[in-house]
Design an enzyme around this catalytic site. Sequence first.
Site, short mmCIF file in Angstrom:
data_model
loop_
_atom_site.label_atom_id
_atom_site.label_comp_id
_atom_site.label_asym_id
_atom_site.label_seq_id
_atom_site.Cartn_x
_atom_site.Cartn_y
_atom_site.Cartn_z
N GLY A 46 0.82 -1.20 0.00
CA GLY A 46 0.00 0.00 0.00
C GLY A 46 0.86 1.25 0.00
O GLY A 46 2.02 1.22 0.42
N GLN A 51 2.85 10.01 1.38
CA GLN A 51 4.19 9.42 1.34
C GLN A 51 4.97 9.84 0.09
O GLN A 51 6.20 9.71 0.06
CB GLN A 51 4.10 7.89 1.36
CG GLN A 51 3.67 7.33 2.70
CD GLN A 51 3.55 5.82 2.63
OE1 GLN A 51 2.56 5.31 2.15
NE2 GLN A 51 4.58 5.12 3.09
N CYS A 91 6.33 -0.43 6.54
CA CYS A 91 5.94 0.79 5.85
C CYS A 91 7.05 1.19 4.89
O CYS A 91 8.23 1.11 5.25
CB CYS A 91 5.73 1.89 6.89
SG CYS A 91 5.24 3.47 6.19
N LEU A 92 6.69 1.62 3.68
CA LEU A 92 7.71 2.03 2.70
C LEU A 92 8.51 3.24 3.18
O LEU A 92 9.59 3.49 2.68
CB LEU A 92 7.05 2.33 1.35
CG LEU A 92 6.52 1.12 0.57
CD1 LEU A 92 5.86 1.57 -0.73
CD2 LEU A 92 7.62 0.10 0.29
N HIS A 133 -3.80 1.50 8.10
CA HIS A 133 -2.43 2.04 8.09
C HIS A 133 -2.33 3.20 7.10
O HIS A 133 -1.81 4.27 7.42
CB HIS A 133 -1.46 0.90 7.71
CG HIS A 133 -0.03 1.30 7.54
ND1 HIS A 133 0.97 0.83 8.37
CD2 HIS A 133 0.58 2.12 6.64
CE1 HIS A 133 2.13 1.37 7.98
NE2 HIS A 133 1.92 2.14 6.94
N GLU A 134 -2.86 2.98 5.89
CA GLU A 134 -2.75 4.02 4.85
C GLU A 134 -3.63 5.23 5.17
O GLU A 134 -3.25 6.37 4.90
CB GLU A 134 -3.10 3.45 3.47
CG GLU A 134 -2.28 2.25 3.02
CD GLU A 134 -0.78 2.48 3.04
OE1 GLU A 134 -0.32 3.63 3.00
OE2 GLU A 134 -0.04 1.48 3.12
N HIS A 137 -1.84 7.60 7.34
CA HIS A 137 -0.90 8.47 6.61
C HIS A 137 -1.58 9.74 6.13
O HIS A 137 -0.98 10.82 6.13
CB HIS A 137 -0.34 7.75 5.37
CG HIS A 137 0.84 6.87 5.65
ND1 HIS A 137 2.00 7.34 6.19
CD2 HIS A 137 1.04 5.54 5.42
CE1 HIS A 137 2.88 6.33 6.30
NE2 HIS A 137 2.31 5.23 5.85
ZN ZN Z 1 3.08 3.35 5.71
#
Ligand code: ZN
Length: 167
Positions: A46, A51, A91-92, A133-134, A137
């Site tokens: 995701g 981000q 997480c990226l 989670h997303e 963000h």
């Molecule tokens: Zn993340």
Amino acid sequence: MALLHVLQFPDPLLRNKAKPVAVVDDQIRKMVDDMFETMYEQSGVGLAAIQVNIDKRIIVMDISDDRNQPLCVINPEILTREGVQYESEGCLSFPGVFDKVERSAKIRLKALDRDGQPYELDAEGLLAVCIQHEMDHLDGILFIDHLSALKKDRARKKLEKMRRREF
Ligand code: ZN
């Protein structure tokens, strides 16, 4: 399509809050497509617009093993929540850091798709985790914010160590 730069913790831009998308037009669709390309390239499940330094309420996801089930989530809203799950997340924006976070077990999501059409979706397991989670963000919230001070410190140290190794 173009690859986008993924912000890394502790970049303060990760704390920005995203604004709702007013109209899903070609410009938004290009952002969505670039976000998918970036997410697939980085092998993520995701990616939220914040981000990649876009302050819009856009999320792209694909939790399938074959990486062929793209899910575009614009202006998401959680309608109902049920139960609790406690699963490991990554997480990226935090390469190499994984920790368990408490999330709702089942959610009902309302959002717009890539064509601007509204849909509702029942999610549980990894998909429910990923959506929550997303969505965090989009409000400038990071998964480590859900961890205890001790675990947060451990995650930060691990990141520092990894960065030093890159030199
Ligand atoms: Zn993340």
